[in-house]
Design an enzyme around this catalytic site. Structure first.
Site, PDB file in Angstrom:
ATOM      1  N   ASP A  29       0.850  -1.193   0.000  1.00 16.24           N
ATOM      2  CA  ASP A  29       0.000   0.000   0.000  1.00 16.24           C
ATOM      3  C   ASP A  29       0.890   1.249   0.000  1.00 16.24           C
ATOM      4  O   ASP A  29       1.902   1.318   0.706  1.00 16.24           O
ATOM      5  CB  ASP A  29      -0.913   0.000   1.237  1.00 16.24           C
ATOM      6  CG  ASP A  29      -2.060   0.989   1.099  1.00 16.24           C
ATOM      7  OD1 ASP A  29      -3.206   0.544   0.987  1.00 16.24           O
ATOM      8  OD2 ASP A  29      -1.796   2.216   1.100  1.00 16.24           O
ATOM      9  N   HIS A  98     -10.355  -5.111  -3.230  1.00 18.84           N
ATOM     10  CA  HIS A  98      -9.017  -5.333  -2.664  1.00 18.84           C
ATOM     11  C   HIS A  98      -9.139  -5.693  -1.203  1.00 18.84           C
ATOM     12  O   HIS A  98     -10.027  -5.214  -0.495  1.00 18.84           O
ATOM     13  CB  HIS A  98      -8.114  -4.111  -2.850  1.00 18.84           C
ATOM     14  CG  HIS A  98      -8.712  -2.824  -2.369  1.00 18.84           C
ATOM     15  ND1 HIS A  98      -9.663  -2.130  -3.088  1.00 18.84           N
ATOM     16  CD2 HIS A  98      -8.509  -2.103  -1.241  1.00 18.84           C
ATOM     17  CE1 HIS A  98     -10.000  -1.035  -2.433  1.00 18.84           C
ATOM     18  NE2 HIS A  98      -9.323  -0.997  -1.285  1.00 18.84           N
TER      19      HIS A  98
HETATM   20  P1  5GP Z   1      -9.681   1.660   0.297  1.00 22.95           P
HETATM   21  O1  5GP Z   1      -9.791   2.935   1.053  1.00 22.95           O
HETATM   22  O2  5GP Z   1     -10.357   1.741  -1.053  1.00 22.95           O
HETATM   23  O3  5GP Z   1     -10.095   0.456   1.082  1.00 22.95           O
HETATM   24  O4  5GP Z   1      -8.134   1.420   0.064  1.00 22.95           O
HETATM   25  C1  5GP Z   1      -7.440   1.894  -1.043  1.00 22.95           C
HETATM   26  C2  5GP Z   1      -5.988   1.778  -0.690  1.00 22.95           C
HETATM   27  O5  5GP Z   1      -5.246   1.966  -1.869  1.00 22.95           O
HETATM   28  C3  5GP Z   1      -5.519   2.832   0.315  1.00 22.95           C
HETATM   29  O6  5GP Z   1      -4.989   2.177   1.468  1.00 22.95           O
HETATM   30  C4  5GP Z   1      -4.466   3.613  -0.456  1.00 22.95           C
HETATM   31  O7  5GP Z   1      -3.371   3.989   0.338  1.00 22.95           O
HETATM   32  C5  5GP Z   1      -4.072   2.648  -1.553  1.00 22.95           C
HETATM   33  N1  5GP Z   1      -3.624   3.295  -2.776  1.00 22.95           N
HETATM   34  C6  5GP Z   1      -4.253   4.334  -3.412  1.00 22.95           C
HETATM   35  N2  5GP Z   1      -3.577   4.663  -4.525  1.00 22.95           N
HETATM   36  C7  5GP Z   1      -2.506   3.817  -4.590  1.00 22.95           C
HETATM   37  C8  5GP Z   1      -1.437   3.672  -5.522  1.00 22.95           C
HETATM   38  O8  5GP Z   1      -1.335   4.383  -6.531  1.00 22.95           O
HETATM   39  N3  5GP Z   1      -0.518   2.715  -5.265  1.00 22.95           N
HETATM   40  C9  5GP Z   1      -0.606   1.903  -4.157  1.00 22.95           C
HETATM   41  N4  5GP Z   1       0.370   0.995  -3.986  1.00 22.95           N
HETATM   42  N5  5GP Z   1      -1.611   2.006  -3.262  1.00 22.95           N
HETATM   43  C10 5GP Z   1      -2.549   2.952  -3.482  1.00 22.95           C
END
Ligand code: 5GP
Ligand code: ZN
Length: 112
Positions: A29, A98
């Protein structure tokens, strides 16, 4: 499709790979909330946990089958958390299913 994680799978956006097979990709992440914070995603686009069906649930089962090996590789001997955020109230920011794997320190008992 304008999907960030599909672009990561395609290699159009760089990421730090932790695990990959024909169905699944796992990567660090970008904004870790714990010493270890990895995202495990299906290579097929599924928008969220609300879109899991009998047609694609084998893929989700496969993700859970590979998680123990990923956790072992990451050294998460004392346990870890697996979380999926779903939809707006679930604070899902990337609309590609995810599973967060978090660990490397004792985590709080409540989910926030
Ligand atoms: P959500 O909030 O949708 O459950 O989690 C999305 C996750 O994706 C977040 O923890 C965020 O830090 C991660 N994330 C967002 N953009 C990117 C990216 O460009 N690369 C990586 N490796 N992680 C990302
Ligand atoms: Zn996608």
């Amino acid at each position: 499709m304008d999907c960030l994680f599909c672009k990561i799978i395609a290699g159009e956006i760089p990421s730090t790979k932790v695990y990959e097979d024909e169905l699944v990709y796992a990567f660090e992440d970008i904004n870790p909330q714990a010493p270890v914070h990895v995202l495990v995603i299906p290579k097929t686009h599924i928008a969220s946990a609300a879109d899991i069906t009998g047609e694609n649930s084998a893929l989700v089962a496969h993700i859970f089958e590979v998680i123990p090996g990923i956790a072992k590789k990451l050294g998460l001997k004392n346990g870890f958390r697996v979380v999926t955020n779903c939809g707006d109230d679930g604070a899902q920011t990337v609309k590609h299913l995810h599973f967060h794997i978090m660990g490397g320190r004792p985590l709080q008992g409540q989910m926030g």
